[in-house]
Design a protein around this motif. Structure first.
Motif, PDB file in Angstrom:
ATOM      1  N   GLY A  66       0.775  -1.233   0.000  1.00  9.39           N
ATOM      2  CA  GLY A  66       0.000   0.000   0.000  1.00  9.39           C
ATOM      3  C   GLY A  66       0.806   1.282   0.000  1.00  9.39           C
ATOM      4  N   GLY A  67       2.114   1.213   0.215  1.00 10.53           N
ATOM      5  CA  GLY A  67       2.955   2.407   0.212  1.00 10.53           C
ATOM      6  C   GLY A  67       3.867   2.435  -1.000  1.00 10.53           C
ATOM      7  N   LYS A  68       4.563   3.552  -1.183  1.00 13.97           N
ATOM      8  CA  LYS A  68       5.513   3.710  -2.292  1.00 13.97           C
ATOM      9  C   LYS A  68       6.861   4.156  -1.746  1.00 13.97           C
ATOM     10  N   GLN A  69       7.924   3.625  -2.329  1.00 20.96           N
ATOM     11  CA  GLN A  69       9.282   4.049  -2.003  1.00 20.96           C
ATOM     12  C   GLN A  69      10.011   4.300  -3.309  1.00 20.96           C
ATOM     13  N   LEU A  70      10.725   5.403  -3.401  1.00 22.55           N
ATOM     14  CA  LEU A  70      11.525   5.680  -4.580  1.00 22.55           C
ATOM     15  C   LEU A  70      12.846   4.938  -4.453  1.00 22.55           C
ATOM     16  N   LEU A  71      13.115   4.051  -5.411  1.00 25.41           N
ATOM     17  CA  LEU A  71      14.391   3.356  -5.457  1.00 25.41           C
ATOM     18  C   LEU A  71      15.258   4.023  -6.515  1.00 25.41           C
ATOM     19  N   LYS A  72      16.506   4.298  -6.153  1.00 24.56           N
ATOM     20  CA  LYS A  72      17.465   4.931  -7.056  1.00 24.56           C
ATOM     21  C   LYS A  72      18.630   3.987  -7.299  1.00 24.56           C
ATOM     22  N   ARG A  73      19.443   4.347  -8.278  1.00 22.95           N
ATOM     23  CA  ARG A  73      20.611   3.551  -8.638  1.00 22.95           C
ATOM     24  C   ARG A  73      21.377   3.111  -7.393  1.00 22.95           C
ATOM     25  N   GLY A  74      21.628   1.815  -7.315  1.00 26.41           N
ATOM     26  CA  GLY A  74      22.394   1.263  -6.200  1.00 26.41           C
ATOM     27  C   GLY A  74      21.556   0.756  -5.046  1.00 26.41           C
ATOM     28  N   ASP A  75      20.263   1.104  -4.993  1.00 26.77           N
ATOM     29  CA  ASP A  75      19.407   0.634  -3.898  1.00 26.77           C
ATOM     30  C   ASP A  75      19.102  -0.849  -4.041  1.00 26.77           C
ATOM     31  N   MET A  76      18.981  -1.517  -2.898  1.00 26.32           N
ATOM     32  CA  MET A  76      18.620  -2.933  -2.859  1.00 26.32           C
ATOM     33  C   MET A  76      17.477  -3.135  -1.883  1.00 26.32           C
ATOM     34  N   VAL A  77      16.612  -4.101  -2.199  1.00 26.46           N
ATOM     35  CA  VAL A  77      15.488  -4.449  -1.338  1.00 26.46           C
ATOM     36  C   VAL A  77      15.425  -5.975  -1.240  1.00 26.46           C
ATOM     37  N   ALA A  78      15.264  -6.477  -0.030  1.00 24.22           N
ATOM     38  CA  ALA A  78      15.059  -7.910   0.182  1.00 24.22           C
ATOM     39  C   ALA A  78      13.635  -8.093   0.683  1.00 24.22           C
ATOM     40  N   LEU A  79      12.905  -9.013   0.066  1.00 25.04           N
ATOM     41  CA  LEU A  79      11.527  -9.298   0.467  1.00 25.04           C
ATOM     42  C   LEU A  79      11.374 -10.769   0.812  1.00 25.04           C
ATOM     43  N   GLU A  80      10.609 -11.021   1.840  1.00 26.90           N
ATOM     44  CA  GLU A  80      10.241 -12.400   2.169  1.00 26.90           C
ATOM     45  C   GLU A  80       9.218 -12.891   1.149  1.00 26.90           C
ATOM     46  N   ALA A  81       8.934 -14.149   1.153  1.00 28.60           N
ATOM     47  CA  ALA A  81       7.944 -14.738   0.248  1.00 28.60           C
ATOM     48  C   ALA A  81       6.564 -14.131   0.482  1.00 28.60           C
ATOM     49  N   ASN A  82       5.797 -14.022  -0.588  1.00 29.22           N
ATOM     50  CA  ASN A  82       4.386 -13.622  -0.549  1.00 29.22           C
ATOM     51  C   ASN A  82       4.118 -12.207  -0.076  1.00 29.22           C
ATOM     52  N   VAL A  83       5.063 -11.282  -0.265  1.00 32.17           N
ATOM     53  CA  VAL A  83       4.858  -9.873   0.059  1.00 32.17           C
ATOM     54  C   VAL A  83       4.408  -9.163  -1.225  1.00 32.17           C
ATOM     55  N   PRO A  84       3.193  -8.577  -1.239  1.00 26.70           N
ATOM     56  CA  PRO A  84       2.716  -7.887  -2.444  1.00 26.70           C
ATOM     57  C   PRO A  84       3.583  -6.662  -2.756  1.00 26.70           C
TER      58      PRO A  84
END
Length: 113
Positions: A66-84
């Motif tokens: 339901g939220g938004k995050q701006l990802l820029k060059r070099g950013d990384m995100v790790a998500l667990e299974a089943n996260v929309p």
């Protein structure tokens, strides 16, 4: 040894679909490159296994729960299974996606159409 390049043979599609390519397959992961042109998106979806997303080039509005995050060059995100989550390309970008070897490229292609 396996070797691949995130920047060789880049192809930005003129339609609404990002280009998804398998770069490497290891015993535990598949390393994918997603090339997105400004205005392209990947609709909300869930991965059946944990994933890691790295923005190699460009900017993406990354929607999560339901939220938004701006990802820029070099950013990384790790998500667990089943996260929309969803991706909306702000400027031409190259995304590296690490998925489980048990996951399929067909699933990723399906959400990018």
């Amino acid at each position: 040894m396996n070797k691949a390049s995130l920047i060789e043979n880049i192809s930005y599609q003129d339609n609404q679909s990002p280009t998804v390519t398998v770069l490497l397959k290891t015993p535990s992961t598949k390393e994918l490159r997603i090339v997105m042109k400004k205005g392209q998106f990947m609709k909300e979806h869930k991965a059946p296994y944990p994933i890691v997303i790295e923005l190699f080039e460009g900017e993406v509005d990354f929607g999560i729960e339901g939220g938004k995050q701006l990802l820029k060059r070099g950013d990384m995100v790790a998500l667990e299974a089943n996260v929309p989550h969803d991706l909306d390309c702000i400027s031409n970008c190259i995304v590296r996606l690490s998925i489980s070897v048990l996951d399929t490229i067909e699933r990723v292609n399906k959400v990018s159409q």
